[in-house]
Design an enzyme around this catalytic site. Sequence first.
Site, mmCIF file in Angstrom:
data_model
loop_
_atom_site.group_PDB
_atom_site.id
_atom_site.type_symbol
_atom_site.label_atom_id
_atom_site.label_comp_id
_atom_site.label_asym_id
_atom_site.label_seq_id
_atom_site.Cartn_x
_atom_site.Cartn_y
_atom_site.Cartn_z
ATOM 1 C CG ASP A 137 -55.856 53.707 53.060
ATOM 2 O OD1 ASP A 137 -57.047 53.368 52.935
ATOM 3 O OD2 ASP A 137 -55.092 53.863 52.094
ATOM 4 C CG HIS A 144 -55.663 47.358 45.558
ATOM 5 N ND1 HIS A 144 -55.204 48.128 44.500
ATOM 6 C CD2 HIS A 144 -54.967 47.771 46.650
ATOM 7 C CE1 HIS A 144 -54.285 48.981 44.956
ATOM 8 N NE2 HIS A 144 -54.121 48.780 46.240
ATOM 9 N NE ARG A 153 -45.559 41.630 47.577
ATOM 10 C CZ ARG A 153 -46.350 42.683 47.809
ATOM 11 N NH1 ARG A 153 -45.805 43.871 48.042
ATOM 12 N NH2 ARG A 153 -47.655 42.561 47.839
ATOM 13 C CD GLU A 212 -58.414 53.831 49.784
ATOM 14 O OE1 GLU A 212 -58.724 53.770 50.989
ATOM 15 O OE2 GLU A 212 -57.239 53.881 49.377
ATOM 16 C CG ASP A 244 -55.113 56.916 49.869
ATOM 17 O OD1 ASP A 244 -54.522 57.962 50.159
ATOM 18 O OD2 ASP A 244 -54.662 55.778 50.130
HETATM 19 MN MN MN Z 1 -55.242 53.749 49.942
#
Ligand code: MN
Length: 427
Positions: A137, A144, A153, A212, A244
């Site tokens: 992946d 994103h 963060r 995805e 996912d």
């Molecule tokens: Mn993913």
Amino acid sequence: MILQDLLMNLKSWIEIPAGSDFPLENLPFGIGRSREGEIAAYTRIGDTAVNLAALDASGVFTGMAFDYSAAFRQPVLNDFIAMGEAAHRALRKALQAFFAAGNKPDATLIKSLTGKVLFPAASVEMLMPVKVTDYTDFYSSIEHATNVGKMFRDPANALLPNWRHLPVGYHGRASSIVISGTDIRRPRGQTMPAGADAPVFGPSKMLDFELEMAFVVGKSTSLGEPVAAAGAEDYIFGFLLFNDLSARDIQSWEYVPLGPFLSKNFGSVVSPWIVTLEALEPFRVKGPEQEPGVLPYLKTEGLRNFDINLEVLIRPDNGTENIVCRSNFRHMYWNICQQLAHHTVNGCNINTGDLYASGTISGPEPGSYGSMLELTWRGTHPIRLSDGTERKFVNDHDAVIMRGYAERDGLRIGFGECRTKILPALT
Ligand code: MN
């Protein structure tokens, strides 16, 4: 190839409803099980599923340079994919000729094909199209990666220093990749609730999807043999939609320092039809400008992105479908050639049947974010559904549905759908 050739608007003697994902220009490949229990390779035209093993047995491919009969009878497409590009192109041509409107067989032949070769698509159960040999992946959408970086963060420095220099990825788990229509149980696991001083165990409270696309590798390499970015598409057979599923609360506790683990491997869902690179030719577009420039082994020329509209819908139990996201595959910062070149530059070998997922495909606008994490900004802006309920993440019994199609000048090439329903966690 000139554009007119790509947009030829083929007519078929098989009825193709307006707006179908599956015109004669698509011809995707999948594995189906008939009501009689026979498993074979299929293609699809309109709402008709075409049993390729039975079509082959009827003699349609006699005299061709390739013998598909054994490959069409396998429970996965790996052998067919391994036959190579020339075999795939020849088959595509033969199918487009056989099903062309001008080549309509007589009523007796059509009758003999019905229920043997031609089936209503709804009567064929679609199975996993490939044995997934390995799964990786990526994390290739800049929107994103930026959104996640902002949330978890530093909003001022959302992207980590490596992000614009290499397509970040991780080795995932092949065993839990399942076909559309498979229900997935909400995972249980370890999380660290905010403010707590010790982790707790229980059902994930932040179950999410990731919108995805994945490509299926069509050609193997040997250990030590890198794939050059310039020729990387020769190793790619086609694309699937890919959900996912991700447990955000498990993920944020477990991922340090080696990356995703149990938050990702409890189930990922693919759409049943592999749409070939050839079918997507008319929808090539230029990718985003890459700044700073990339190292020489990652340089690509030409149109390496694809204009594919994507959407995600949530359908509550016994409720109606709500569109929660509209995005597009064209937003990907890192293209598939760069992903494959990077993956193999150290000598890592790849195999026919490998699956490489793009990473969550988010666009620039809030409504185009490809996960609930981003759409609700970590749950701070819940989405209201048409039944009045709200979602921060995905609830038990919700179905998550992904759809994708490319469209231009009257030609639509689609993927069908990728659907899964979330079952309550084990108690
Ligand atoms: Mn993913």
